[in-house]
Write a protein that holds these residues in place. Structure first.
Motif, PDB file in Angstrom:
ATOM      1  N   HIS A   1       0.832  -1.205   0.000  1.00  0.00           N
ATOM      2  CA  HIS A   1       0.000   0.000   0.000  1.00  0.00           C
ATOM      3  C   HIS A   1       0.869   1.259   0.000  1.00  0.00           C
ATOM      4  CE1 HIS A   1      -2.640  -3.139   1.571  1.00  0.00           C
ATOM      5  NE2 HIS A   1      -3.689  -2.357   1.341  1.00  0.00           N
ATOM      6  N   ASN A   2       0.464   2.247  -0.780  1.00  0.00           N
ATOM      7  CA  ASN A   2       1.151   3.537  -0.744  1.00  0.00           C
ATOM      8  C   ASN A   2       0.275   4.557  -0.021  1.00  0.00           C
ATOM      9  OD1 ASN A   2      -0.170   5.307  -3.132  1.00  0.00           O
ATOM     10  ND2 ASN A   2      -0.055   3.182  -3.784  1.00  0.00           N
ATOM     11  N   TYR A   3       0.933   5.545   0.591  1.00  0.00           N
ATOM     12  CA  TYR A   3       0.255   6.469   1.493  1.00  0.00           C
ATOM     13  C   TYR A   3       0.644   7.918   1.224  1.00  0.00           C
ATOM     14  CZ  TYR A   3      -0.859   2.734   4.965  1.00  0.00           C
ATOM     15  OH  TYR A   3      -1.321   1.624   5.627  1.00  0.00           O
ATOM     16  N   LEU A   4      -0.283   8.793   1.566  1.00  0.00           N
ATOM     17  CA  LEU A   4       0.000  10.189   1.866  1.00  0.00           C
ATOM     18  C   LEU A   4      -0.464  10.399   3.300  1.00  0.00           C
ATOM     19  CD1 LEU A   4       0.513  13.246   1.485  1.00  0.00           C
ATOM     20  CD2 LEU A   4      -1.781  13.381   0.464  1.00  0.00           C
ATOM     21  N   THR A   5       0.439  10.854   4.144  1.00  0.00           N
ATOM     22  CA  THR A   5       0.098  11.085   5.546  1.00  0.00           C
ATOM     23  C   THR A   5       0.350  12.542   5.901  1.00  0.00           C
ATOM     24  OG1 THR A   5       0.468   8.816   6.259  1.00  0.00           O
ATOM     25  CG2 THR A   5       0.713  10.521   7.928  1.00  0.00           C
ATOM     26  N   LYS A   6      -0.669  13.157   6.512  1.00  0.00           N
ATOM     27  CA  LYS A   6      -0.549  14.531   6.983  1.00  0.00           C
ATOM     28  C   LYS A   6      -0.516  14.517   8.508  1.00  0.00           C
ATOM     29  CE  LYS A   6      -2.804  16.454   2.903  1.00  0.00           C
ATOM     30  NZ  LYS A   6      -3.801  17.407   2.363  1.00  0.00           N
ATOM     31  N   TYR A   7       0.286  15.421   9.071  1.00  0.00           N
ATOM     32  CA  TYR A   7       0.430  15.415  10.526  1.00  0.00           C
ATOM     33  C   TYR A   7       0.483  16.824  11.092  1.00  0.00           C
ATOM     34  CZ  TYR A   7       5.408  16.119   9.332  1.00  0.00           C
ATOM     35  OH  TYR A   7       6.598  16.599   8.825  1.00  0.00           O
ATOM     36  N   LYS A   8       0.032  16.919  12.345  1.00  0.00           N
ATOM     37  CA  LYS A   8       0.191  18.118  13.169  1.00  0.00           C
ATOM     38  C   LYS A   8       0.693  17.660  14.530  1.00  0.00           C
ATOM     39  CE  LYS A   8      -3.652  20.737  11.109  1.00  0.00           C
ATOM     40  NZ  LYS A   8      -4.950  21.411  11.391  1.00  0.00           N
ATOM     41  N   VAL A   9       1.663  18.374  15.059  1.00  0.00           N
ATOM     42  CA  VAL A   9       2.295  17.955  16.309  1.00  0.00           C
ATOM     43  C   VAL A   9       2.540  19.172  17.189  1.00  0.00           C
ATOM     44  CG1 VAL A   9       4.168  16.605  17.330  1.00  0.00           C
ATOM     45  CG2 VAL A   9       3.516  16.199  14.957  1.00  0.00           C
ATOM     46  N   GLY A  10       2.272  19.009  18.483  1.00  0.00           N
ATOM     47  CA  GLY A  10       2.641  20.008  19.470  1.00  0.00           C
ATOM     48  C   GLY A  10       3.664  19.435  20.426  1.00  0.00           C
ATOM     49  N   PHE A  11       4.673  20.265  20.832  1.00  0.00           N
ATOM     50  CA  PHE A  11       5.766  19.741  21.642  1.00  0.00           C
ATOM     51  C   PHE A  11       6.403  20.856  22.455  1.00  0.00           C
ATOM     52  CE2 PHE A  11       6.891  20.587  17.286  1.00  0.00           C
ATOM     53  CZ  PHE A  11       8.019  21.400  17.362  1.00  0.00           C
ATOM     54  N   ASN A  12       7.266  20.455  23.382  1.00  0.00           N
ATOM     55  CA  ASN A  12       7.954  21.392  24.265  1.00  0.00           C
ATOM     56  C   ASN A  12       9.326  21.731  23.709  1.00  0.00           C
ATOM     57  OD1 ASN A  12       5.772  21.290  26.120  1.00  0.00           O
ATOM     58  ND2 ASN A  12       6.563  19.320  26.870  1.00  0.00           N
ATOM     59  N   LYS A  13      10.038  22.631  24.389  1.00  0.00           N
ATOM     60  CA  LYS A  13      11.310  23.115  23.869  1.00  0.00           C
ATOM     61  C   LYS A  13      12.398  22.041  23.872  1.00  0.00           C
ATOM     62  CE  LYS A  13      13.030  25.079  28.239  1.00  0.00           C
ATOM     63  NZ  LYS A  13      13.526  26.308  28.885  1.00  0.00           N
ATOM     64  N   ASP A  14      12.214  20.980  24.675  1.00  0.00           N
ATOM     65  CA  ASP A  14      13.177  19.884  24.649  1.00  0.00           C
ATOM     66  C   ASP A  14      12.769  18.782  23.674  1.00  0.00           C
ATOM     67  OD1 ASP A  14      11.014  18.860  25.988  1.00  0.00           O
ATOM     68  OD2 ASP A  14      12.162  18.040  27.676  1.00  0.00           O
ATOM     69  N   GLY A  15      11.643  18.984  22.972  1.00  0.00           N
ATOM     70  CA  GLY A  15      11.189  18.022  21.973  1.00  0.00           C
ATOM     71  C   GLY A  15      10.209  16.996  22.488  1.00  0.00           C
ATOM     72  N   THR A  16       9.857  17.021  23.781  1.00  0.00           N
ATOM     73  CA  THR A  16       8.899  16.043  24.288  1.00  0.00           C
ATOM     74  C   THR A  16       7.515  16.314  23.713  1.00  0.00           C
ATOM     75  OG1 THR A  16       8.654  17.412  26.272  1.00  0.00           O
ATOM     76  CG2 THR A  16      10.133  15.510  26.406  1.00  0.00           C
ATOM     77  N   LEU A  17       6.817  15.240  23.428  1.00  0.00           N
ATOM     78  CA  LEU A  17       5.550  15.314  22.704  1.00  0.00           C
ATOM     79  C   LEU A  17       4.392  15.701  23.614  1.00  0.00           C
ATOM     80  CD1 LEU A  17       6.028  12.008  20.673  1.00  0.00           C
ATOM     81  CD2 LEU A  17       6.100  14.312  19.714  1.00  0.00           C
ATOM     82  N   ASN A  18       3.471  16.514  23.071  1.00  0.00           N
ATOM     83  CA  ASN A  18       2.241  16.862  23.774  1.00  0.00           C
ATOM     84  C   ASN A  18       1.002  16.334  23.062  1.00  0.00           C
ATOM     85  OD1 ASN A  18       3.554  18.324  25.835  1.00  0.00           O
ATOM     86  ND2 ASN A  18       3.652  20.157  24.539  1.00  0.00           N
ATOM     87  N   GLY A  19       0.976  16.424  21.758  1.00  0.00           N
ATOM     88  CA  GLY A  19      -0.173  15.953  21.004  1.00  0.00           C
ATOM     89  C   GLY A  19       0.175  15.705  19.556  1.00  0.00           C
ATOM     90  N   ILE A  20      -0.460  14.678  18.969  1.00  0.00           N
ATOM     91  CA  ILE A  20      -0.186  14.299  17.574  1.00  0.00           C
ATOM     92  C   ILE A  20      -1.503  14.046  16.861  1.00  0.00           C
ATOM     93  CG2 ILE A  20       0.886  12.613  16.039  1.00  0.00           C
ATOM     94  CD1 ILE A  20       2.914  12.019  18.202  1.00  0.00           C
ATOM     95  N   ILE A  21      -1.625  14.582  15.649  1.00  0.00           N
ATOM     96  CA  ILE A  21      -2.763  14.281  14.777  1.00  0.00           C
ATOM     97  C   ILE A  21      -2.212  13.726  13.464  1.00  0.00           C
ATOM     98  CG2 ILE A  21      -4.741  15.193  13.519  1.00  0.00           C
ATOM     99  CD1 ILE A  21      -4.941  17.388  15.631  1.00  0.00           C
ATOM    100  N   PHE A  22      -2.614  12.514  13.128  1.00  0.00           N
ATOM    101  CA  PHE A  22      -2.234  11.871  11.867  1.00  0.00           C
ATOM    102  C   PHE A  22      -3.485  11.691  11.013  1.00  0.00           C
ATOM    103  CE2 PHE A  22       1.631   9.620  13.789  1.00  0.00           C
ATOM    104  CZ  PHE A  22       2.538  10.329  13.019  1.00  0.00           C
TER     105      PHE A  22
END
Length: 1298
Positions: A832-853
């Motif tokens: 299968h081939n894909y197109l994936t769109k994402y939105k990400v929120g994170f802190n100044k050290d790169g730790t994740l807060n929220g992800i939308i795929f």
């Protein structure tokens, strides 16, 4: 091929041995009469169909896979008393050509050795090094090595590593194969060398003094002296005449006599691997018997090479005379990149030039050095010989003329020359762009003046050959001047206008970039280090690849052997000797027929009419079947699946859909019929091919999975101090199983016997029963082994099985249906081939807060094998985040239904989250390695689907490999290298892995029987051996639990009556679940045996114990039905963990790159067989390299036709695409408490770490972009070929300097 010969032709095998005539050929020491055969028949077809020597395989019929390699030996026409020994592609070699070679002898894998009579050292070592997994490619590798050792019994490591450019292996990752073959090298391990005279171990015939070879594993034959016969050998059959002149006079007499007929001059005849439709020709003239055309003469002015000299021989001559001209070694090196060793052994230098004359679009990289060097051709027409420069030949009427020789001049004093070939992979690929440069520089007043220069290119456009304007500009210029360099580049930039019409070509921008870059390389090579700055010197060179190596580290428990013992697969020796039988190796049955599909040529239309009249006129035609002939349901996917038609009944869903089935008395006849079936269409509409088209046209399948929402991702992202969004794409990937889709169906009194190459017998049983309108009980399926699968034979094998079953049922005769590579690639879906769109929120050290795929997944024309809704479990990989929103969307397009391919869904989803982590690091100007480490799961964490991680070890693995692989030290070295080199860059990346392994849905019936007569053990199970070592692990578990030697155990072919209702062998769980079933069966037997054993004296032999049990009425057969109960909340059975460190080096000017080193640490639990599991890790990773770099799938967007449908255009990795240093370590002291005997699966998880290689190259690209001042984030989609990589470097010729 497996064409059905008549009984008369079969018995000729023995007649010919006793009655050699002038039309006899020598195969494995026996003579066979081919007088009544078509001389154009391929040697492969002859060996397999008429001599039943099926150890020689076939796949592509293009000389592109190496499965068909044999060794040919004959008297050297140019050197009396010497013999020529060479490997050749039997699929391209016509049998008639054997008669032109005096005292020719063909050697196949059967002649080398067998399990019963003893293996040849090559076969033995390939097996013992675990270099054979599915085994389909193994005979080809063996014969290629045999050809090398016949010519040189003490090759160097480099010669061995260079030897396999024509052999493809999809299973192993090549490392164990190369290790096995390098044991023969002069620098190899002396403990492994043995006696190289063992290579032949053949009896010497008293009559001839020649070796007496075996024609099969258990038989030898007497030898005969070859008869010289009449020099003008002649065949005439079905309007085609085959001539074999022995002099130029005879040649021209034949040409004159048939001047009004279609004439084809033959030497290697390798071009038919590319131009299959070439012709038609009624007159075929084999020139190999013309002795004077083998001459090679060196004089003061140059080297004269006559037209029968092979490319391989020419390379040897050029190296021999390299002291005469600096250009000769350059040309030799360039020629070594043309095609592959077996092809070069047959291909002549002149033959390539003829193809260039016939096919102006032929991308001959050889042309550039021929033209740049100023080579001259001498063309003969009966009595006169005329010289031509190379360019002029393109416009000469060659009818009735023969290229006699090529004259390769030496360079004059002060001249320099370089050539370049830029290919999609390291070897055996046609060039994206080639260039040849020759210049004469004269020193004058301290300046370096251009006295003459030649600049030649291919790959720009059909008509662009010389950069004439740039050549003129440089005339008389001082090359030590920056102004000269920039002036030349500006001129070249204007005159290079790449063709943009062919979708198979790389982008116009890339080809222009490389054309300029290659000129820059040559320009700097003309200058001394005193003039060229240290940072620019790296531009001169191409990437140098050292000899590959690697370490494999693992632990075992010797006290539990054979459990945990690193041992080869139990069938390895059968595979390396060519004795392992695959479906198409089955001998033809009486009245057997052959079938070939007719495919649609439109991608979105309605069938108006199917005209079969012309097809039925082909001699040997039996019938053409269409949808109306299906007696049951016209679908190969049984309920509750959506209908996928066996034969299209009207609405064409994709270009390549199966429309009809031609059935004939031979496969060749069936192919001829196929070309004559005429399908007319109506209501033709533009097909929807791409993800973007489907989204724009709202072409969606109904959702099969709700969105996954955890926490408040929108709120978390909006409140985050930092945010990024973007999109990433990944393409399709063809499975490239070396054994294409194949099935044979035989009507019997019991219903229908089916020999299937399938991963899922139960589904195939349902599909076949439905298609022919009978009960499932009437379908008897047997599968011994597959020649590779990787998911491509799970559901898709049903198509060919149903078609064969329909034909066999309608005609009441055995029918074999074997897809050609092209048919397989066109009609069967891929990853299968894909197109994936994402939105990400994170802190100044790169730790994740929220992800939308948002996953847009291209399912093709059917949702049956949808993966986007069931792969969400892989979306997080190893990273903890409290807020998720994942939207899976399945797209409907006009391509074949995409299907499961090794690590389905997981490979893509893990790449998407890794891309997100890379984007975050770039945005924050942090090292991605550190950002990833901060977000790793810890023991006890909860995944987005709510699953706890009680045994999570990823943090420890990550830290351990960073230290073991000396990542920080290497990063510092890379930074130093990059600062000192403008045009070569290096990069390093790390990818961790969490792979959720689920058992639910994996069901298998396993049976273990102890035979009372001698205590040996017979095992049947529901799994399918397809190279992953399933049978070997099952045998090891059985031997361990019962306490018997593994040699006492026999694993029988899988069938649907001993192991009915079994699930698919896939998802990496087939091996362990069948091991579980066998373990439980053996434990049941042990409980039954124990009361009897306890009454016997200690040390009573096993066979006596079993006999006592039998006498006591003990049931010595036990079964266990494996039906795994789900974990709480349907959590995975367990998770596998791993980490990969990859380092790459990049040529910024061309985009070419290589993996300098890869280190993998993988948690395999307590491996049941470390040798097999290491092989799985390596094979997975290298398959991933193809996905990320070389395996492009390209369609014609107007018709939907697949353009990358052969080995010429589709390029899986070769043996020089693997990491130079390839280190694998299986995690020690890591027993899996929820696995089978403490183990974990290895068949798919490591593939998901292969994107580390792409990110390592991306690091190098980032360094190149930084040189231009560009540090913004960019993405690399999969696959990113060298064209995408180079254009991402943002190179502008104005950056070039001295």
């Amino acid at each position: 091929m497996a064409d059905s010969p008549t009984r008369t032709l079969q018995t000729q095998r023995w007649k010919a041995c006793r009655e050699p005539r002038k039309y006899s050929v020598n195969v494995n020491g026996a003579h066979f009469n081919i007088a009544d055969l078509d001389p154009q028949m391929s040697l492969n077809e002859y060996l397999r169909s008429l001599l039943n020597l099926c150890g020689t395989k076939f796949m592509c019929y293009e000389g592109g896979c190496g499965a068909c390699i044999v060794v040919l030996e004959y008297d050297d026409p140019g050197n009396t008393g010497k013999r020529v020994v060479k490997s050749v592609n039997s699929c391209l070699f016509p049998i008639g050509s054997l008669l032109s070679m005096k005292n020719s002898q063909v050697t196949t894998v059967e002649a080398l050795g067998s399990v019963k009579t003893g293996l040849n050292p090559i076969q033995e070592r390939l097996a013992s090094h675990n270099g054979s997994q599915c085994g389909f490619c193994s005979p080809g590798f063996v014969m290629q090595m045999y050809g090398l050792l016949k010519n040189n019994q003490t090759p160097s490591l480099q010669q061995v590593e260079d030897n396999f450019d024509g052999n493809i292996c999809r299973c192993t990752g090549y490392r164990p194969i190369l290790d096995a073959m390098k044991s023969f090298a002069v620098e190899g391990d002396s403990r492994q060398k043995g006696t190289l005279t063992d290579i032949e171990e053949l009896k010497i015939c008293k009559k001839t003094g020649q070796p007496c070879l075996r024609i099969g594993p258990d038989e030898t034959v007497g030898c005969r002296r070859s008869e010289d016969g009449n020099s003008a050998l002649f065949f005439k059959k079905d309007g085609t005449q085959w001539f074999q002149p022995t002099t130029l006079t005879e040649l021209f007499m034949i040409i004159q006599e048939h001047q009004h007929d279609g004439i084809k001059l033959l030497n290697g005849d390798t071009a038919k691997g590319i131009y299959r439709g070439d012709g038609p020709y009624s007159i075929l003239i084999d020139m190999k018997g013309i002795r004077e055309l083998y001459s090679v003469n060196m004089d003061a002015g140059g080297l004269k090479v006559y037209s029968n000299v092979s490319l391989t021989s020419l390379i040897d001559y050029l190296n021999e005379y390299s002291s005469k001209s600096q250009s000769y070694s350059i040309i030799a090196d360039h020629l070594s990149k043309v095609a592959s060793d077996p092809v070069r052994n047959s291909l002549s230098y002149v033959g390539i030039l003829v193809q260039l004359w016939k096919h102006r679009t032929y991308p001959s990289s050889m042309f550039v050095h021929s033209e740049a060097q100023g080579e001259k051709l001498h063309i003969m027409h009966i009595v006169e010989v005329m010289p031509y420069v190379l360019l002029r030949i393109l416009h000469v009427d060659m009818f009735g003329e023969v290229i006699l020789n090529v004259y390769i001049p030496v360079l004059s004093d002060g001249e320099s020359m370089r050539t370049f070939k830029v290919m999609p992979r390291a070897q055996n690929a046609h060039a994206y762009i080639s260039a040849g440069f020759r210049a004469k520089i004269k020193s004058k007043d301290g300046n370096q003046m251009v006295e003459s220069i030649s600049m030649v290119y291919t790959g720009i456009s059909q008509d662009f050959v010389h950069a004439v304007k740039t050549e003129n500009y440089l005339q008389g210029k001082d090359i030590t001047s920056e102004a000269t360099l920039q002036g030349a580049l500006a001129t070249l930039d204007k005159e290079i206008i790449p063709d943009e019409k062919n979708p198979l070509l790389t982008s116009a921008q890339y080809r222009k970039n490389v054309a300029l870059g290659l000129f820059y390389k040559f320009y700097l090579s003309l200058l001394s280090d005193q003039i060229v700055s240290p940072r620019n010197r790296s531009a001169r060179s191409v990437l140098h690849r050292p000899i590959s190596s690697g370490k494999q580290v693992f632990s075992t428990r010797p006290e539990e052997y054979p459990l945990t013992q690193p041992m080869p697969t139990i069938a390895a020796k059968l595979q390396t000797s060519g004795e392992a039988a695959y479906v198409n190796d089955s001998l033809p049955l009486p009245n057997e027929l052959y079938a070939n599909f007719v495919l649609s040529t439109e991608g979105n239309a309605t069938i108006d009419n199917i005209d079969i009249n012309s097809a039925m006129e082909v001699p040997g035609a039996v019938t053409v079947l269409t949808a109306k002939d299906v007696p049951g349901s016209n679908t190969f996917m049984p309920l509750p699946n959506e209908i996928e038609e066996v034969f299209c009944s009207g609405n064409v869903l994709y270009n390549g859909q199966t429309i009809a089935l031609c059935v004939a008395d031979s496969s060749d006849t069936a192919r001829q019929m196929t070309s004559r079936v005429k399908v007319m269409y109506k209501d033709v509409k533009p097909p929807i091919i791409t993800v973007d088209d489907a989204i724009a046209k709202q072409s969606f399948f109904p959702p099969t999975q709700d969105d996954l929402i955890v926490g408040d991702p929108e709120g978390a992202i909006s409140k985050s101090p930092f945010k990024v969004e973007g999109e990433i794409r990944v393409g399709e990937q063809y499975h490239f199983h070396m054994e294409t889709q194949i099935c044979r169906c035989v009507p019997t009194e019991d219903g229908l016997d089916v020999q299937a190459s399938s991963q899922w017998l139960d589904l195939l049983q349902q599909a076949v029963a439905g298609a022919i309108g009978t009960d499932a009980k009437n379908i008897n399926i047997v599968t011994r082994r597959l020649g590779g699968a990787y998911g491509g034979k799970a559901t898709r094998a049903n198509l060919v099985a149903c078609a064969a079953a329909v034909a066999a049922t309608k005609l009441k005769r055995p029918v074999r249906c074997s897809m050609s590579l092209g048919t397989n690639m066109k009609s069967i879906g891929r990853r299968h081939n894909y197109l994936t769109k994402y939105k990400v929120g994170f802190n100044k050290d790169g730790t994740l807060n929220g992800i939308i795929f948002t996953y847009y997944c291209n399912n093709g024309c059917s949702p049956n094998d949808d993966e986007v809704g069931v792969s969400l479990i892989f979306s997080d990989n190893t990273y903890k985040c409290s807020n998720w929103h994942i939207k899976p969307i399945a797209l409907k397009t006009n391509i074949p239904a995409t299907t499961w391919c090794r690590a389905p869904g997981s490979l893509q989803n893990i790449f998407f989250i890794e891309t997100v982590m890379e984007h975050i690091a770039s945005y924050l100007s942090l090292d991605p390695i550190d950002v990833k480490q901060r977000n790793l799961y810890a023991k006890g964490d909860i995944t987005p689907l709510g699953y706890p991680l009680p045994y999570c070890s990823i943090q420890d693995l990550y830290a351990a490999l960073l230290q073991k692989a000396q990542v920080k030290t290497r990063q510092d070295a890379i930074q130093d290298f990059n600062s000192k080199n403008r045009w070569k860059k290096r990069g390093l990346a790390v990818c961790p892995l969490k792979y959720a392994m689920g058992w639910v849905g994996g069901c298998f019936l396993c049976t273990v029987t102890i035979l009372a007569s001698d205590g040996t053990v017979v095992v049947s199970h529901g799994g399918i051996e397809c190279g992953q070592g399933l049978n070997t692990k099952v045998a090891q578990v059985c031997a361990f639990v019962l306490g018997v030697p593994i040699n006492n155990i026999s694993i029988k072919p899988t069938n649907n009556w001993c192991s009915p209702n079994s699930g698919p062998t896939g998802g990496s769980v087939g091996s362990e679940l069948n091991c579980l079933g066998v373990q439980k069966s053996c434990e049941i037997l042990n409980e039954r045996i124990k009361p009897i054993k306890d009454k016997l004296p200690p040390g009573t032999p096993w066979n006596e114990i079993i006999m006592k049990c039998f006498s006591a009425g003990v049931n010595l057969t036990a079964q266990y039905w494996v039906w795994p109960e789900p974990q709480p909340d349907y959590a995975p059975q367990y998770n596998s963990y791993g980490v990969t460190v990859a380092e790459a080096e990049l040529d910024v000017l061309t985009g070419e790159h290589q993996l300098s080193q890869v280190d993998i640490l993988f948690d395999c639990g307590e491996s049941l067989n470390p040798a097999i599991d290491v092989g799985q890790v390596e094979g997975c990773f290298v398959m991933g390299l193809g996905y990320w770099f070389t395996e492009k799938v390209i369609y014609d967007l107007n018709t939907g036709a697949l353009l990358t449908n052969n080995t010429w255009e589709y390029k899986p990795p070769s043996s020089k695409d693997i990491p130079i240093i390839f280190n694998i370590e299986l995690l020690k002291d890591a027993p899996n408490p929820t696995g089978v005997l403490r183990s974990k699966a290895s068949g798919e998880p490591p593939l998901c770490m292969s994107s580390a290689a792409l990110f390592a190259v991306k690091r190098a690209v980032e360094s190149a972009r930084a040189e231009t001042g560009q540090k913004d984030y960019f993405s690399l989609n999969g696959p990113s070929g060298i064209d995408t990589i180079q254009t991402s470097c943002l190179v502008d010729y104005k950056q070039f300097s001295l």
